[in-house]
Design a protein around this motif. Structure first.
Motif, short mmCIF file in Angstrom:
data_model
loop_
_atom_site.label_atom_id
_atom_site.label_comp_id
_atom_site.label_asym_id
_atom_site.label_seq_id
_atom_site.Cartn_x
_atom_site.Cartn_y
_atom_site.Cartn_z
N ALA A 469 -41.12 -64.84 -81.41
CA ALA A 469 -40.77 -65.28 -80.06
C ALA A 469 -42.03 -65.79 -79.39
O ALA A 469 -43.14 -65.29 -79.66
N ASN A 470 -41.90 -66.78 -78.53
CA ASN A 470 -43.08 -67.22 -77.79
C ASN A 470 -42.70 -67.88 -76.48
O ASN A 470 -41.61 -68.46 -76.34
N LEU A 471 -43.59 -67.76 -75.55
CA LEU A 471 -43.53 -68.44 -74.26
C LEU A 471 -44.73 -69.36 -74.18
O LEU A 471 -45.85 -68.96 -74.55
N ALA A 472 -44.53 -70.58 -73.71
CA ALA A 472 -45.64 -71.53 -73.68
C ALA A 472 -45.45 -72.52 -72.55
O ALA A 472 -44.33 -72.83 -72.15
N ARG A 473 -46.57 -72.98 -72.06
CA ARG A 473 -46.59 -74.10 -71.11
C ARG A 473 -47.43 -75.21 -71.71
O ARG A 473 -48.54 -74.96 -72.22
N ALA A 503 -39.49 -71.50 -73.79
CA ALA A 503 -39.23 -70.18 -74.36
C ALA A 503 -38.53 -70.38 -75.70
O ALA A 503 -37.60 -71.19 -75.80
N GLU A 504 -38.94 -69.63 -76.72
CA GLU A 504 -38.40 -69.82 -78.06
C GLU A 504 -38.20 -68.47 -78.74
O GLU A 504 -39.00 -67.55 -78.57
N ALA A 520 -34.13 -70.94 -81.59
CA ALA A 520 -33.44 -71.38 -80.39
C ALA A 520 -34.47 -71.53 -79.29
O ALA A 520 -35.46 -70.78 -79.24
N TYR A 521 -34.27 -72.50 -78.40
CA TYR A 521 -35.29 -72.75 -77.38
C TYR A 521 -34.64 -73.16 -76.07
O TYR A 521 -33.50 -73.64 -76.02
N LEU A 522 -35.40 -72.98 -75.01
CA LEU A 522 -35.04 -73.42 -73.67
C LEU A 522 -36.30 -73.97 -73.02
O LEU A 522 -37.34 -73.31 -73.02
N MET A 523 -36.21 -75.19 -72.48
CA MET A 523 -37.38 -75.82 -71.88
C MET A 523 -37.00 -76.47 -70.55
O MET A 523 -35.89 -76.98 -70.39
N GLY A 541 -39.33 -86.30 -61.15
CA GLY A 541 -38.15 -86.12 -61.98
C GLY A 541 -38.22 -84.81 -62.75
O GLY A 541 -39.29 -84.32 -63.08
N ARG A 542 -37.05 -84.24 -63.03
CA ARG A 542 -36.98 -82.96 -63.73
C ARG A 542 -35.91 -83.04 -64.82
O ARG A 542 -34.86 -83.67 -64.63
N THR A 543 -36.15 -82.38 -65.92
CA THR A 543 -35.19 -82.34 -67.03
C THR A 543 -35.10 -80.93 -67.59
O THR A 543 -36.03 -80.12 -67.45
N ARG A 544 -33.95 -80.64 -68.25
CA ARG A 544 -33.73 -79.37 -68.95
C ARG A 544 -33.41 -79.65 -70.41
O ARG A 544 -32.77 -80.65 -70.73
N HIS A 545 -33.81 -78.73 -71.28
CA HIS A 545 -33.60 -78.91 -72.71
C HIS A 545 -33.31 -77.55 -73.34
O HIS A 545 -34.06 -76.60 -73.12
N TRP A 546 -32.24 -77.46 -74.09
CA TRP A 546 -32.00 -76.26 -74.88
C TRP A 546 -31.34 -76.66 -76.20
O TRP A 546 -30.70 -77.71 -76.29
#
Length: 705
Positions: A469-473, A503-504, A520-523, A541-546
């Motif tokens: 698991a990891n969290l990253a910016r 987050a992954e 699995a990921y969420l960005m 602008g803003r976007t979401r990704h999973w």
């Protein structure tokens, strides 16, 4: 630098590195011959080493995040004409081919264009970026020598603390082919439809003197493709030299790479189904000429007591001239830069299995851009004359720390932080004013500071199940073209660094020959800057990704094996932007809409068969591209496609192999890229495509010396 000189540099390296050495190459030793005749097997996952994460090499199984690896054996079996066919075998990767070598990339993202496509992905050669930060190119894989690479590693999502700007949605690290321990040489020739001809070569040896060794390898690639569309095609030459010095406490790896491209470009077509349209070329005047030269030397020294130091000085220069056929007015752009830098790191192994790596990366770049429209003025402010003429000097300084903490026999915590400072010194060589739609800001200095932390955890439950698991910016300073290639109403001071939080959660393992990795990921991304179809500048602008990704490989019965990769992703806008311009409603953005050119399902399945005691291999590949929206308002849809490819390779003798591939077996009509584009009225909005080629048979042979 003249085109003739550039072509001569690439060809000269190939000749010097390959042919003379081939002529005097001794015959392979008997033992080496026998090894060449055996089928090549992948390493067990527990022992597979990856170098992209830390630069020093680590076991893949304990890497706290996803990483895909394409081996050198797979590269040479696939023998793809373009990197896309090879890289799209990895999960989460969708590279859409344009005309010739042109392409657009998606890695855990929609297919991104322009400066967003250039700046969101990091392309490396042996850990060194192929282009300078802030000066990336959307077609940057044209600079890669993938045909003779030793391997390719792909990280999806933010890179580690070792990698800064452009390692936002992902990175691709092209690993050069290492020198061989015994003398060897190969020469590969390939022919195909539409005048395709390719000649690749490599030669290598290692000389040992005392307790030190000197390894040498030279490789070259010569390509000529007439193109399946009218007035299209390209010629490309690539060369690379590598020198390895190895002593008990010191290693040095030096590479020198040069690339040259001369392309006649086919523009978009209004149909990918009608041969009278897709084989034609509405832009026969379009072209792209480009060249690149790179040199880097990684010096690594073992200081004892668990201490190691690495220094990688590098230099590079490149230039490009091309007709922007995709823009009204078809201006000509000239750009280029030279740059140099130093990657430095110090690694210290602590008692108990802990590790600390600290380092500083520095880079200086001097670049330029010119854009000139010679054709008549067209609607929307596309005026005749020089649109832009500017120079940018850039400085990047990035200290970082990467740590690994052994929390228990089976658990590791990885934590890292990078701080990247970017300074652009921009000089406008024209009047600072608005000409048509083109705004030329006054000379100025801009700075950006981006901290990017990362935290990861790995736990080995068993060899069959390893969780991570990891969290990253990740963050990237704007590309120089974002800041200084402006249009009506834009203000460079309002453009901020793009930031992505990720987050992954995933797992990998190996059991009875079966190897797998799932994740699995969420960005979430913010400060996405672009100009909308109203002519307004959007800077927040803003976007979401999973999504979910999987890759698996396993042996089957009767010498069959199977490998597959798949990704299901949902990329959406996280803001609303209503377009009020007449005829442009299809470009309105609603929060929650799918981003255009973002297929939800992409997969690749390969069934392989090894025959005649390992002397031959055959493979059938199924490529699935899911449907996707072509416009921002989700009104125009590309239906997707399914393609099938056949490949085979057979070793006739210890020194001669033959191979072939049949692409698009069922002659499917499809689009490599589908888009919906709006031009100034009265033209309005309409679909446009880069059509895919029909069925094609390619064949060739490899001679070993």
């Amino acid at each position: 630098m003249s085109l003739k000189f550039r072509w001569g540099v690439a060809l000269g390296i190939g000749l010097l590195a390959g042919f003379p050495y081939v002529m005097c190459m001794p015959v392979l030793a008997d033992e080496a011959k026998q090894e060449a005749l055996q089928p090549q097997m992948d390493q067990p996952q527990a022992d597979e080493i990856v170098v992209t994460a830390t630069g020093y090499g680590e076991k893949r199984k304990t890497h706290p995040g996803n990483i895909a690896k394409i081996s050198g054996d797979e590269i040479r079996f696939v023998k793809s004409s373009q990197p896309a066919a090879l890289l799209n075998r990895a999960p989460g990767v969708d590279i859409q081919q344009g005309s010739g070598v042109e392409h657009l990339t998606a890695i855990r993202s929609p297919v991104l264009t322009g400066t967003a496509g250039a700046g969101s992905f990091l392309y490396l050669e042996d850990g060194v970026p192929m282009r300078a930060a802030g000066f990336a190119n959307v077609n940057e894989l044209m600079d890669a020598l993938t045909e003779e690479a030793g391997g390719i590693e792909i990280v999806r999502g933010p890179g580690s603390a070792l990698y800064g700007s452009n390692a936002e949605h992902g990175l691709i690290n092209i690993l050069s082919r290492a020198p061989s321990e015994v003398p060897e040489a190969e020469l590969t020739g390939l022919v195909g439809p539409h005048g395709v001809r390719e000649l690749d070569g490599t030669a290598s040896t290692t000389i040992t003197r005392g307790n030190a060794s000197h390894g040498f390898r030279g490789s070259f690639v010569l390509k000529d493709d007439g193109g399946f569309r009218d007035a299209s095609g390209y010629g490309q030459q690539k060369g690379q030299l590598r020198y390895d010095y190895t002593a008990p406490d010191t290693t040095v790896r030096t590479t020198f790479t040069t690339i040259n491209l001369n392309q006649e470009t086919a523009g978009y077509a209004s149909s990918y189904k009608d041969p009278a349209i897709y084989k034609a070329n509405a832009n026969p005047e379009a072209y792209r000429d480009a060249w690149a030269i790179r040199a880097a030397s990684r010096i690594e020294r073992d200081l004892g007591d668990g201490n190691r130091i690495s220094l990688t000085p590098y230099m590079r220069t490149n230039g490009m001239n091309f007709l922007m056929h995709f823009q009204p007015g078809e201006p000509v752009e000239e750009n280029g830069h030279w740059s140099g830098g130093l990657l430095s790191s110090f690694a210290h192994d602590l008692a108990g299995g802990h590790q600390i790596i600290v380092g500083v990366d520095t880079e200086y770049t001097d670049g330029y851009l010119r854009e000139i429209q010679s054709s008549a003025t067209v609607g929307g402010g596309y005026v005749t004359g020089t649109h832009y003429n500017y120079d940018v000097k850039a400085l990047v300084v990035a200290p970082y720390i990467h740590t690994v903490w052994k929390l228990g026999p089976a658990t590791e915590l990885t934590a890292g932080l990078r701080y990247e400072f970017t300074r652009y010194d921009y000089t406008n060589n024209l009047a600072s004013d608005l000409v048509g739609r083109f705004l030329r800001p006054a000379s100025r200095v801009d700075t950006f500071s981006n901290p990017t932390p990362k935290l990861g955890l790995t736990h080995v439950f068993s060899d069959a199940f390893i969780g991570f698991a990891n969290l990253a910016r990740s963050a990237r300073a704007p590309q120089t073209a974002d800041l200084y290639r402006l249009q009506t109403g834009q203000d460079p001071s309002a453009i901020k660094s793009e930031v992505l939080d990720s987050a992954e959660l995933g797992a990998r393992g190996a059991l009875d020959g079966l190897r797998y990795e799932v994740s699995a990921y969420l960005m979430k991304k913010r400060n996405f800057a672009f100009r909308d179809s109203n002519g307004d500048n959007i800077t927040d602008g803003r976007t979401r990704h999973w999504g979910f990704e999987a890759e698996v490989a396993a042996p089957l019965w009767w010498n069959f094996d199977i490998a597959a990769s798949a990704s299901y992703a949902h990329h959406t806008y996280d803001f609303t932007d209503i377009i009020t311009k007449p005829g442009y409603a299809s470009e309105s953005i609603l929060s929650g809409n799918d981003i255009d050119t973002a297929p939800r399902l992409v997969s690749n399945l390969r069934l392989g068969y090894v025959f005649d005691k390992g002397l031959g291999r055959a493979e059938i590949e199924w490529v699935h591209m899911g449907e996707y929206w072509m416009d921002a308002a989700d009104t125009q849809r590309y239906p997707g496609h399914d393609l099938f490819n056949l490949r085979t390779d057979y070793m006739l003798t210890e020194s001669l192999s033959i191979f072939g591939r049949l692409e698009n077996v069922f002659d499917k009509r499809y689009a490599d890229r589908a888009d919906y584009f709006c031009r100034p009225l009265p033209a309005g909005c309409a679909p446009r495509y880069f059509p895919g080629d029909g069925r094609g048979l390619y064949a060739g042979a490899t001679i070993r010396f």
